[in-house]
Design a protein around this motif. Sequence first.
Motif, PDB file in Angstrom:
ATOM      1  N   LEU A  93       0.859  -1.179   0.000  1.00  0.00           N
ATOM      2  CA  LEU A  93       0.000   0.000   0.000  1.00  0.00           C
ATOM      3  C   LEU A  93       0.898   1.232   0.000  1.00  0.00           C
ATOM      4  O   LEU A  93       1.677   1.446   0.943  1.00  0.00           O
ATOM      5  CB  LEU A  93      -0.908   0.012   1.229  1.00  0.00           C
ATOM      6  N   ALA A  94       0.825   2.031  -1.065  1.00  0.00           N
ATOM      7  CA  ALA A  94       1.633   3.247  -1.185  1.00  0.00           C
ATOM      8  C   ALA A  94       0.701   4.451  -1.224  1.00  0.00           C
ATOM      9  O   ALA A  94      -0.271   4.469  -1.991  1.00  0.00           O
ATOM     10  CB  ALA A  94       2.501   3.195  -2.434  1.00  0.00           C
ATOM     11  N   LEU A  95       0.986   5.460  -0.404  1.00  0.00           N
ATOM     12  CA  LEU A  95       0.144   6.648  -0.279  1.00  0.00           C
ATOM     13  C   LEU A  95       0.986   7.898  -0.472  1.00  0.00           C
ATOM     14  O   LEU A  95       2.124   7.976  -0.001  1.00  0.00           O
ATOM     15  CB  LEU A  95      -0.520   6.692   1.096  1.00  0.00           C
ATOM     16  N   HIS A 147      -3.095  -3.073   7.374  1.00  0.00           N
ATOM     17  CA  HIS A 147      -4.491  -3.500   7.276  1.00  0.00           C
ATOM     18  C   HIS A 147      -5.390  -2.291   7.011  1.00  0.00           C
ATOM     19  O   HIS A 147      -5.191  -1.227   7.602  1.00  0.00           O
ATOM     20  CB  HIS A 147      -4.974  -4.154   8.580  1.00  0.00           C
ATOM     21  N   LEU A 148      -6.369  -2.478   6.160  1.00  0.00           N
ATOM     22  CA  LEU A 148      -7.488  -1.554   6.032  1.00  0.00           C
ATOM     23  C   LEU A 148      -8.707  -2.283   6.606  1.00  0.00           C
ATOM     24  O   LEU A 148      -9.575  -2.772   5.886  1.00  0.00           O
ATOM     25  CB  LEU A 148      -7.708  -1.150   4.572  1.00  0.00           C
ATOM     26  N   THR A 149      -8.737  -2.350   7.920  1.00  0.00           N
ATOM     27  CA  THR A 149      -9.715  -3.185   8.616  1.00  0.00           C
ATOM     28  C   THR A 149     -11.084  -2.527   8.627  1.00  0.00           C
ATOM     29  O   THR A 149     -11.218  -1.338   8.902  1.00  0.00           O
ATOM     30  CB  THR A 149      -9.252  -3.437  10.063  1.00  0.00           C
ATOM     31  N   GLU A 150     -12.128  -3.330   8.349  1.00  0.00           N
ATOM     32  CA  GLU A 150     -13.501  -2.840   8.349  1.00  0.00           C
ATOM     33  C   GLU A 150     -14.390  -3.805   9.116  1.00  0.00           C
ATOM     34  O   GLU A 150     -14.727  -4.876   8.623  1.00  0.00           O
ATOM     35  CB  GLU A 150     -14.028  -2.705   6.918  1.00  0.00           C
ATOM     36  N   ASN A 151     -14.741  -3.447  10.315  1.00  0.00           N
ATOM     37  CA  ASN A 151     -15.758  -4.171  11.071  1.00  0.00           C
ATOM     38  C   ASN A 151     -16.312  -3.236  12.143  1.00  0.00           C
ATOM     39  O   ASN A 151     -15.806  -2.124  12.323  1.00  0.00           O
ATOM     40  CB  ASN A 151     -15.194  -5.484  11.644  1.00  0.00           C
ATOM     41  N   VAL A 153     -16.027  -2.900  15.289  1.00  0.00           N
ATOM     42  CA  VAL A 153     -15.253  -2.511  16.470  1.00  0.00           C
ATOM     43  C   VAL A 153     -13.899  -1.901  16.127  1.00  0.00           C
ATOM     44  O   VAL A 153     -13.244  -1.301  16.987  1.00  0.00           O
ATOM     45  CB  VAL A 153     -15.061  -3.710  17.426  1.00  0.00           C
ATOM     46  N   ILE A 154     -13.448  -2.037  14.884  1.00  0.00           N
ATOM     47  CA  ILE A 154     -12.228  -1.351  14.443  1.00  0.00           C
ATOM     48  C   ILE A 154     -12.344  -1.160  12.933  1.00  0.00           C
ATOM     49  O   ILE A 154     -12.501  -2.115  12.179  1.00  0.00           O
ATOM     50  CB  ILE A 154     -10.953  -2.120  14.849  1.00  0.00           C
ATOM     51  N   ASN A 155     -12.275   0.102  12.507  1.00  0.00           N
ATOM     52  CA  ASN A 155     -12.616   0.427  11.130  1.00  0.00           C
ATOM     53  C   ASN A 155     -11.755   1.589  10.657  1.00  0.00           C
ATOM     54  O   ASN A 155     -11.697   2.624  11.318  1.00  0.00           O
ATOM     55  CB  ASN A 155     -14.096   0.795  11.049  1.00  0.00           C
ATOM     56  N   TYR A 156     -11.080   1.422   9.521  1.00  0.00           N
ATOM     57  CA  TYR A 156     -10.177   2.476   9.064  1.00  0.00           C
ATOM     58  C   TYR A 156     -10.951   3.688   8.552  1.00  0.00           C
ATOM     59  O   TYR A 156     -12.123   3.602   8.178  1.00  0.00           O
ATOM     60  CB  TYR A 156      -9.227   1.938   7.997  1.00  0.00           C
ATOM     61  N   GLU A 157     -10.300   4.834   8.551  1.00  0.00           N
ATOM     62  CA  GLU A 157     -10.901   6.113   8.179  1.00  0.00           C
ATOM     63  C   GLU A 157     -10.505   6.496   6.755  1.00  0.00           C
ATOM     64  O   GLU A 157      -9.327   6.486   6.397  1.00  0.00           O
ATOM     65  CB  GLU A 157     -10.426   7.187   9.159  1.00  0.00           C
ATOM     66  N   ASP A 158     -11.494   6.833   5.922  1.00  0.00           N
ATOM     67  CA  ASP A 158     -11.203   7.219   4.543  1.00  0.00           C
ATOM     68  C   ASP A 158     -12.141   8.327   4.092  1.00  0.00           C
ATOM     69  O   ASP A 158     -12.605   8.337   2.955  1.00  0.00           O
ATOM     70  CB  ASP A 158     -11.322   6.009   3.609  1.00  0.00           C
ATOM     71  N   ALA A 159     -12.447   9.261   4.980  1.00  0.00           N
ATOM     72  CA  ALA A 159     -13.405  10.313   4.670  1.00  0.00           C
ATOM     73  C   ALA A 159     -12.755  11.553   4.085  1.00  0.00           C
ATOM     74  O   ALA A 159     -13.458  12.449   3.639  1.00  0.00           O
ATOM     75  CB  ALA A 159     -14.185  10.704   5.930  1.00  0.00           C
ATOM     76  N   ARG A 160     -11.423  11.614   4.101  1.00  0.00           N
ATOM     77  CA  ARG A 160     -10.762  12.829   3.632  1.00  0.00           C
ATOM     78  C   ARG A 160      -9.816  12.507   2.481  1.00  0.00           C
ATOM     79  O   ARG A 160     -10.193  11.804   1.563  1.00  0.00           O
ATOM     80  CB  ARG A 160     -10.084  13.524   4.796  1.00  0.00           C
ATOM     81  N   LEU A 161      -8.596  12.996   2.533  1.00  0.00           N
ATOM     82  CA  LEU A 161      -7.730  12.862   1.372  1.00  0.00           C
ATOM     83  C   LEU A 161      -7.191  11.447   1.210  1.00  0.00           C
ATOM     84  O   LEU A 161      -7.270  10.845   0.134  1.00  0.00           O
ATOM     85  CB  LEU A 161      -6.569  13.855   1.479  1.00  0.00           C
ATOM     86  N   LEU A 162      -6.596  10.898   2.266  1.00  0.00           N
ATOM     87  CA  LEU A 162      -5.985   9.577   2.232  1.00  0.00           C
ATOM     88  C   LEU A 162      -6.447   8.778   3.441  1.00  0.00           C
ATOM     89  O   LEU A 162      -6.765   9.349   4.486  1.00  0.00           O
ATOM     90  CB  LEU A 162      -4.454   9.694   2.236  1.00  0.00           C
ATOM     91  N   PRO A 163      -6.479   7.468   3.331  1.00  0.00           N
ATOM     92  CA  PRO A 163      -6.958   6.666   4.453  1.00  0.00           C
ATOM     93  C   PRO A 163      -5.918   6.528   5.553  1.00  0.00           C
ATOM     94  O   PRO A 163      -4.714   6.511   5.295  1.00  0.00           O
ATOM     95  CB  PRO A 163      -7.238   5.306   3.812  1.00  0.00           C
ATOM     96  N   HIS A 165      -4.624   3.766   8.417  1.00  0.00           N
ATOM     97  CA  HIS A 165      -4.503   2.323   8.273  1.00  0.00           C
ATOM     98  C   HIS A 165      -3.900   1.766   9.552  1.00  0.00           C
ATOM     99  O   HIS A 165      -3.327   2.487  10.361  1.00  0.00           O
ATOM    100  CB  HIS A 165      -3.626   1.965   7.067  1.00  0.00           C
ATOM    101  N   TYR A 166      -4.062   0.474   9.717  1.00  0.00           N
ATOM    102  CA  TYR A 166      -3.569  -0.200  10.916  1.00  0.00           C
ATOM    103  C   TYR A 166      -2.405  -1.122  10.561  1.00  0.00           C
ATOM    104  O   TYR A 166      -2.287  -1.590   9.420  1.00  0.00           O
ATOM    105  CB  TYR A 166      -4.676  -1.016  11.565  1.00  0.00           C
ATOM    106  N   PHE A 167      -1.587  -1.396  11.557  1.00  0.00           N
ATOM    107  CA  PHE A 167      -0.511  -2.378  11.408  1.00  0.00           C
ATOM    108  C   PHE A 167      -0.700  -3.449  12.482  1.00  0.00           C
ATOM    109  O   PHE A 167      -0.847  -3.141  13.665  1.00  0.00           O
ATOM    110  CB  PHE A 167       0.863  -1.726  11.573  1.00  0.00           C
ATOM    111  N   GLY A 168      -0.731  -4.689  12.050  1.00  0.00           N
ATOM    112  CA  GLY A 168      -0.932  -5.775  13.004  1.00  0.00           C
ATOM    113  C   GLY A 168      -1.066  -7.099  12.292  1.00  0.00           C
ATOM    114  O   GLY A 168      -0.572  -7.282  11.179  1.00  0.00           O
TER     115      GLY A 168
END
Length: 424
Positions: A93-95, A147-151, A153-163, A165-168
């Motif tokens: 994943l490159a941003l 991770h771009l986790t979506e559930n 209880v833990i969900n990544y943010e992508d409402a603005r310019l770039l998301p 993300h989580y590491f795990g």
Amino acid sequence: MKNTVKWSSVALAVAMGNGLIATQAVAQGEGFVEGASATLESRTLYFNRDFRDPGQTNQNGSVSRGEEAATGFRLNFQSGYTQGPVGLGADVLALAGIKLDSSGGHNGKLNMLPTDSSGDTVAEYAEIRGAVKANIAGDTVLRYGVHLTENPVINYEDARLLPNHYFGYSITNTSIDGLLVEAGRMTDRGEMGMSSQREGAFDGVEDQNVDYLGGTYEFADNLSASLYTSKAEDLWKRHFAGIAHTADLANDMSLTTDLSYYKTSDDSLAGSNSGMGYDNDAASLAFSLGAGFHDFTVAYQHMSGDAGFEYFDSGIYLANSIQVLDFNAKDERSWQARYDYDFEGMGIPGLTFMTRYVKGNNIDTAPGVSDTRWERDTDIRYTVQRGFMQGVDLVWRNATVRQAIGSGDIDENRLIASYTWNLL
């Protein structure tokens, strides 16, 4: 990703996505390279937020308004899996973000672009993260890295310019038809500058751990349920239950019912000492009536407990968590009315319209004192259908907030233009 009235669609999309990965793994002939995919997404965002308080100033000038424009790029490479009973793969994943405009004392107020030590917005910034993965028997995926986790209880943010993300590390399993089970531990959150919409529990905390376990089961095409539990280290323990059902009515109409419930218990030393930490019960119920190209939604949301609903990303699967507000203050009750229209019904495919109004009251701001607030949103989207701009997605989002708490009154506009290239 703030539209969470139909939370089940996200959960089912995750299940379908993991099912697709499993299917690809079974097709042993595809291999690491043959089964790979890559996309490049470009997003240009102009963001203007008027805080409606012209008297406020700081060392950088007026803080009554935030205004910035930037272009972001997201390259997402996903390999296939090597042949054999345990297929191995890797993702990248490159941003990158490029400032277009951010000046006049209006920068650094929108959590959109990072600033340097002097308070000036940086001209560009970039980050590359990766992950390794393994597919076992075609239905179990192990993953370590970004991770771009979506559930719920833990969900990544992508409402603005770039998301963000989580590491795990995580594990997902789809061995039972219709059932997705997942678990994992996320150890930090990549902010990618200041792309996060929220200032949350991870901010400023190194090696913050969040453990989660749960799943979604699709009983039928029109009925699904989710159960999740999580623990945010030294913050809270949280459980989620949700169910969604769609009933087909006469004359090509349908009624979708979404019920969501969170139970949060305090797990912090500060909360234990003060008694005012994170203890909260949050529930919402939404009904959406689909009638041809029209959708009508009404929703109710209720908060109770010793505190409001706190979280650290965009993953609040409640009906009244919308563009600016979440209506998640202590003891807050809120009602929503929403209308959607697809202009394909008027011969204009690709054009959609949404408007909604949410009113919250009974907010516990002080002993014996309650407050109210409201938000009104409008969203117009058009995806170009033909010509050299085919596939370009254009969005105008407008929000009006009136409140005496939090960040106060807000008038907001976001203009977004995005396009995705399929490279592989």
